[in-house]
Design an enzyme around this catalytic site. Structure first.
Site, PDB file in Angstrom:
ATOM      1  N   ASP A 157       7.874 -17.364   9.334  1.00 43.50           N
ATOM      2  CA  ASP A 157       6.738 -17.703   9.600  1.00 43.50           C
ATOM      3  C   ASP A 157       6.213 -18.841   8.796  1.00 43.50           C
ATOM      4  O   ASP A 157       4.825 -19.289   8.902  1.00 43.50           O
ATOM      5  CB  ASP A 157       5.706 -16.508   9.481  1.00 43.50           C
ATOM      6  CG  ASP A 157       5.747 -15.570  10.741  1.00 43.50           C
ATOM      7  OD1 ASP A 157       6.511 -15.749  11.860  1.00 43.50           O
ATOM      8  OD2 ASP A 157       5.393 -14.389  10.463  1.00 43.50           O
TER       9      ASP A 157
ATOM     10  N   ASP B 247      -3.463  -6.135  12.626  1.00 46.20           N
ATOM     11  CA  ASP B 247      -3.065  -7.085  11.795  1.00 46.20           C
ATOM     12  C   ASP B 247      -3.315  -8.535  12.346  1.00 46.20           C
ATOM     13  O   ASP B 247      -3.671  -9.280  11.630  1.00 46.20           O
ATOM     14  CB  ASP B 247      -1.435  -6.896  11.725  1.00 46.20           C
ATOM     15  CG  ASP B 247      -0.752  -7.893  10.834  1.00 46.20           C
ATOM     16  OD1 ASP B 247      -0.804  -7.603   9.710  1.00 46.20           O
ATOM     17  OD2 ASP B 247      -0.320  -9.058  11.373  1.00 46.20           O
ATOM     18  N   ASP B 248      -3.397  -8.730  13.762  1.00 50.27           N
ATOM     19  CA  ASP B 248      -3.717 -10.059  14.315  1.00 50.27           C
ATOM     20  C   ASP B 248      -5.026 -10.264  14.092  1.00 50.27           C
ATOM     21  O   ASP B 248      -5.587 -11.411  13.666  1.00 50.27           O
ATOM     22  CB  ASP B 248      -3.359 -10.023  15.898  1.00 50.27           C
ATOM     23  CG  ASP B 248      -2.061  -9.654  16.159  1.00 50.27           C
ATOM     24  OD1 ASP B 248      -1.232  -9.772  15.271  1.00 50.27           O
ATOM     25  OD2 ASP B 248      -1.844  -9.630  17.538  1.00 50.27           O
TER      26      ASP B 248
ATOM     27  N   ASP C 264       8.685 -12.413  19.315  1.00 52.55           N
ATOM     28  CA  ASP C 264       7.700 -13.139  18.663  1.00 52.55           C
ATOM     29  C   ASP C 264       8.156 -14.496  18.409  1.00 52.55           C
ATOM     30  O   ASP C 264       7.386 -15.453  18.835  1.00 52.55           O
ATOM     31  CB  ASP C 264       7.431 -12.299  17.357  1.00 52.55           C
ATOM     32  CG  ASP C 264       6.331 -12.918  16.281  1.00 52.55           C
ATOM     33  OD1 ASP C 264       6.653 -14.036  15.777  1.00 52.55           O
ATOM     34  OD2 ASP C 264       5.448 -12.513  16.296  1.00 52.55           O
TER      35      ASP C 264
ATOM     36  N   PHE D  13      12.767  -6.074   2.851  1.00 48.60           N
ATOM     37  CA  PHE D  13      13.803  -6.787   3.757  1.00 48.60           C
ATOM     38  C   PHE D  13      13.136  -7.570   4.877  1.00 48.60           C
ATOM     39  O   PHE D  13      13.157  -8.852   5.018  1.00 48.60           O
ATOM     40  CB  PHE D  13      14.616  -5.800   4.217  1.00 48.60           C
ATOM     41  CG  PHE D  13      15.577  -6.289   5.342  1.00 48.60           C
ATOM     42  CD1 PHE D  13      16.351  -7.471   5.417  1.00 48.60           C
ATOM     43  CD2 PHE D  13      15.839  -5.322   6.470  1.00 48.60           C
ATOM     44  CE1 PHE D  13      17.127  -7.904   6.531  1.00 48.60           C
ATOM     45  CE2 PHE D  13      16.458  -5.679   7.684  1.00 48.60           C
ATOM     46  CZ  PHE D  13      17.161  -6.898   7.473  1.00 48.60           C
TER      47      PHE D  13
ATOM     48  N   ARG E 163       2.004 -13.144  -0.111  1.00 46.88           N
ATOM     49  CA  ARG E 163       2.183 -11.967   0.558  1.00 46.88           C
ATOM     50  C   ARG E 163       1.693 -11.173  -0.604  1.00 46.88           C
ATOM     51  O   ARG E 163       2.263 -11.264  -1.676  1.00 46.88           O
ATOM     52  CB  ARG E 163       3.897 -11.882   0.627  1.00 46.88           C
ATOM     53  CG  ARG E 163       4.154 -10.498   0.965  1.00 46.88           C
ATOM     54  CD  ARG E 163       3.837 -10.062   2.203  1.00 46.88           C
ATOM     55  NE  ARG E 163       4.448 -10.629   3.574  1.00 46.88           N
ATOM     56  CZ  ARG E 163       4.159 -10.273   4.771  1.00 46.88           C
ATOM     57  NH1 ARG E 163       3.247  -9.615   4.901  1.00 46.88           N
ATOM     58  NH2 ARG E 163       4.374 -11.132   5.750  1.00 46.88           N
TER      59      ARG E 163
ATOM     60  N   LYS F  50       0.835  -1.114  -0.042  1.00 47.29           N
ATOM     61  CA  LYS F  50      -0.004   0.148   0.022  1.00 47.29           C
ATOM     62  C   LYS F  50       0.910   1.309   0.004  1.00 47.29           C
ATOM     63  O   LYS F  50       0.455   2.273  -0.285  1.00 47.29           O
ATOM     64  CB  LYS F  50      -0.965   0.141   1.207  1.00 47.29           C
ATOM     65  CG  LYS F  50      -1.653  -1.178   1.402  1.00 47.29           C
ATOM     66  CD  LYS F  50      -2.763  -1.006   2.832  1.00 47.29           C
ATOM     67  CE  LYS F  50      -1.998  -1.383   3.766  1.00 47.29           C
ATOM     68  NZ  LYS F  50      -1.617  -2.789   4.018  1.00 47.29           N
TER      69      LYS F  50
ATOM     70  N   LYS G  51       8.321  -5.263  17.390  1.00 45.01           N
ATOM     71  CA  LYS G  51       8.363  -5.917  15.769  1.00 45.01           C
ATOM     72  C   LYS G  51       7.712  -4.999  14.754  1.00 45.01           C
ATOM     73  O   LYS G  51       7.930  -5.003  13.593  1.00 45.01           O
ATOM     74  CB  LYS G  51       7.768  -7.235  15.980  1.00 45.01           C
ATOM     75  CG  LYS G  51       6.384  -7.421  15.763  1.00 45.01           C
ATOM     76  CD  LYS G  51       6.002  -8.867  15.425  1.00 45.01           C
ATOM     77  CE  LYS G  51       4.384  -8.742  15.266  1.00 45.01           C
ATOM     78  NZ  LYS G  51       4.110 -10.144  14.804  1.00 45.01           N
TER      79      LYS G  51
ATOM     80  N   ASP H  35      10.805 -12.482   7.358  1.00 49.23           N
ATOM     81  CA  ASP H  35       9.580 -12.796   8.081  1.00 49.23           C
ATOM     82  C   ASP H  35       8.720 -14.204   7.595  1.00 49.23           C
ATOM     83  O   ASP H  35       8.265 -14.908   8.154  1.00 49.23           O
ATOM     84  CB  ASP H  35       8.611 -11.704   8.368  1.00 49.23           C
ATOM     85  CG  ASP H  35       7.436 -11.978   9.319  1.00 49.23           C
ATOM     86  OD1 ASP H  35       7.564 -12.197  10.329  1.00 49.23           O
ATOM     87  OD2 ASP H  35       6.386 -12.027   8.745  1.00 49.23           O
TER      88      ASP H  35
ATOM     89  N   PHE I 268      -2.026  -0.928  15.300  1.00 52.01           N
ATOM     90  CA  PHE I 268      -1.808  -1.023  13.963  1.00 52.01           C
ATOM     91  C   PHE I 268      -1.827  -2.719  13.956  1.00 52.01           C
ATOM     92  O   PHE I 268      -2.257  -3.474  13.129  1.00 52.01           O
ATOM     93  CB  PHE I 268      -0.926  -0.545  13.196  1.00 52.01           C
ATOM     94  CG  PHE I 268      -0.663  -0.909  11.928  1.00 52.01           C
ATOM     95  CD1 PHE I 268      -1.241  -0.446  10.596  1.00 52.01           C
ATOM     96  CD2 PHE I 268       0.365  -1.758  11.491  1.00 52.01           C
ATOM     97  CE1 PHE I 268      -1.124  -0.646   9.387  1.00 52.01           C
ATOM     98  CE2 PHE I 268       0.712  -2.373  10.335  1.00 52.01           C
ATOM     99  CZ  PHE I 268       0.032  -1.749   9.132  1.00 52.01           C
TER     100      PHE I 268
HETATM  101  C1  GPP Z   1       5.287  -8.502  11.212  1.00 54.10           C
HETATM  102  O1  GPP Z   1       4.597  -9.462  11.956  1.00 54.10           O
HETATM  103  C2  GPP Z   1       6.770  -8.179  11.706  1.00 54.10           C
HETATM  104  C3  GPP Z   1       7.526  -7.773  10.927  1.00 54.10           C
HETATM  105  C4  GPP Z   1       7.585  -7.596   9.416  1.00 54.10           C
HETATM  106  C5  GPP Z   1       9.010  -7.647  11.241  1.00 54.10           C
HETATM  107  C6  GPP Z   1      10.096  -8.656  10.871  1.00 54.10           C
HETATM  108  C7  GPP Z   1      11.224  -8.440  11.350  1.00 54.10           C
HETATM  109  C8  GPP Z   1      12.497  -9.072  10.991  1.00 54.10           C
HETATM  110  C9  GPP Z   1      13.777  -8.548  11.639  1.00 54.10           C
HETATM  111  C10 GPP Z   1      12.484  -9.984   9.887  1.00 54.10           C
HETATM  112  P1  GPP Z   1       3.612 -10.452  11.184  1.00 54.10           P
HETATM  113  O2  GPP Z   1       4.530 -11.681  11.090  1.00 54.10           O
HETATM  114  O3  GPP Z   1       2.704 -10.744  12.104  1.00 54.10           O
HETATM  115  O4  GPP Z   1       3.414  -9.828   9.647  1.00 54.10           O
HETATM  116  P2  GPP Z   1       2.346 -10.547   8.448  1.00 54.10           P
HETATM  117  O5  GPP Z   1       1.228 -10.842   9.492  1.00 54.10           O
HETATM  118  O6  GPP Z   1       2.302  -9.589   7.537  1.00 54.10           O
HETATM  119  O7  GPP Z   1       3.361 -11.796   8.159  1.00 54.10           O
HETATM  120 MG    MG Z   2       4.562 -13.223   9.121  1.00 54.49          MG
HETATM  121 MG    MG Z   3       0.095 -11.103  11.350  1.00 59.85          MG
HETATM  122 MG    MG Z   4       5.857 -12.734  11.792  1.00 63.81          MG
END
Ligand code: GPP
Ligand code: MG
Ligand code: MG
Ligand code: MG
Length: 352
Positions: A107, A242-243, A174, A98, A112, A57, A200, A103, A238
């Site tokens: 995860d 996201d959660d 996390d 990055f 994405r 975005k 984070k 991430d 924010f």
């Molecule tokens: C988002 O958390 C967190 C980040 C993008 C920080 C990552 C940091 C690093 C040093 C790699 P998330 O996992 O909840 O995001 P999403 O839901 O978009 O995957």
């Molecule tokens: Mg993630």
């Molecule tokens: Mg998330």
């Molecule tokens: Mg994550």
């Protein structure tokens, strides 16, 4: 200095000019004299940068431009100022790319921004780790090229370093909260959640864009501690969104498929569920949270529904908005108030 046609904060003109500047920055990186590019390495970087930096975005990046305009009290920026503000905006978008590339590996995510995660693209795999490192280094290359002579260059480098450290530390929390020892949901509470998301997400997504605009305006960040506190609060809100969207958002619309339940994340939703569940509901959570089996995920989602977490989230959202507005209106500078309000209005009740 020619006044470029980039009025209308965050509007079409600004967006177009911002996007054009991306092309300029990428071209410079592809001609970086510090590296003897081969044809295939240039093509790789070209594709990798387009794939990972574009497609979002651009809220964070455009916020630098919008914040800078509001701080200056100007609707239109000169060409040079627009270029510098946009360049800092793109540095934040690069930082985000990055983080996301890495991430998604951590995860074990699948999509994405509506496309496969970069490491899942055939022929990419583990090369994505090095691509992440290159994206981080691109930021230093861009800053060096365009800001080395500026009086605030050292502050800018320090800012990016500090924010990166905070983000990586939040990511660590996390990850180890999720995987440490036996799976034990009793260790998840709102305090643990707050600390993870503040580090984070909040610093790089909220504090960083405004801090960039402040440095560009010649301000000393030491005087903006209260503004930092408000932005960190906003960033926490924010990440709660996201959660929430991880479970309730439409994957078609948000461009990613949630994995928080499967990944045993200390999500705002599971914290709320734990606070409200009776003993038998807690058993359902303990038995099903953190499992890949779709039947287990469905049981967790059913429990969320039973506990009415959607309504609880709506209350949280309204409450957060009210407190943030009150904090913002206590700020002495109207220009700073405008910056903060503009940011808040970009995310309030967002659906993606
Ligand atoms: C988002 O958390 C967190 C980040 C993008 C920080 C990552 C940091 C690093 C040093 C790699 P998330 O996992 O909840 O995001 P999403 O839901 O978009 O995957
Ligand atoms: Mg993630
Ligand atoms: Mg998330
Ligand atoms: Mg994550």
């Amino acid at each position: 200095m020619a006044a470029a046609a980039n009025g209308s904060a965050g509007g079409v003109d600004t967006r177009e000019e911002f996007r054009r500047i991306y092309g300029v920055l990428k071209e410079e990186l592809l001609r970086d004299p510090a590296f003897e590019f081969t044809e295939s390495s240039r093509q790789w970087i070209d594709r990798m940068v387009d794939y990972n930096v574009l497609g979002g975005k651009c809220n964070r990046g455009l916020s630098v431009v919008d914040s800078y305009k509001l701080l200056k009290g100007a609707n239109v920026l000169g060409e040079e100022e627009m270029f510098l503000a946009s360049t800092l905006g793109w540095c934040i978008e690069w930082l985000q790319a990055f983080f996301l590339v890495l991430d998604d590996i951590m995860d074990d995510s699948h999509t994405r921004r509506g496309q496969p995660c970069w490491f899942r693209v055939p022929q990419v795999g583990n090369i994505a780790i090095n691509d992440g490192i290159i994206l981080r280094n691109h930021i230093s290359r861009i800053l060096r090229l365009h800001f080395r002579g500026k009086p605030y260059y050292a502050d800018l480098l320090d800012l990016f370093n500090e924010v990166e450290f905070k983000t990586a530390s939040g990511q660590l929390l996390d990850l180890i909260t999720t995987h440490e020892g036996e799976k034990d949901l009793t260790k998840y509470n709102i305090g643990v959640h707050r600390r993870i998301v503040q580090y984070k997400t909040a610093y790089y997504s909220f504090y960083l864009p405004v801090a960039c605009a402040l440095l560009l305006s010649g301000e000393d960040l030491i005087n903006y501690g209260a503004v930092e506190d408000i932005l960190v609060k906003m960033g926490t809100y924010f990440q709660v969104q996201d959660d929430y969207l991880d479970c309730y958002g439409d994957p078609e619309f948000i461009g990613k498929i949630g994995t928080d339940i499967e990944d045993y994340k200390c999500s705002w939703l599971v914290v709320q569920a734990l606070e409200r569940a009776d003993e038998s509901q807690k058993r359902v959570l303990f038995e099903n949270y953190g499992k890949k089996d779709p039947a287990c995920v469905a049981k967790v989602k059913n429990l969320y529904r039973e506990l009415n977490l959607e309504a609880i989230f709506q209350d949280y959202e309204n409450e957060s908005y009210k407190t943030l507005i009150a904090d913002i209106e206590a700020q002495p500078s109207i220009a700073v108030q405008n910056v903060l309000k503009s940011f808040l209005h970009k995310i309030y009740k967002r659906q993606k």
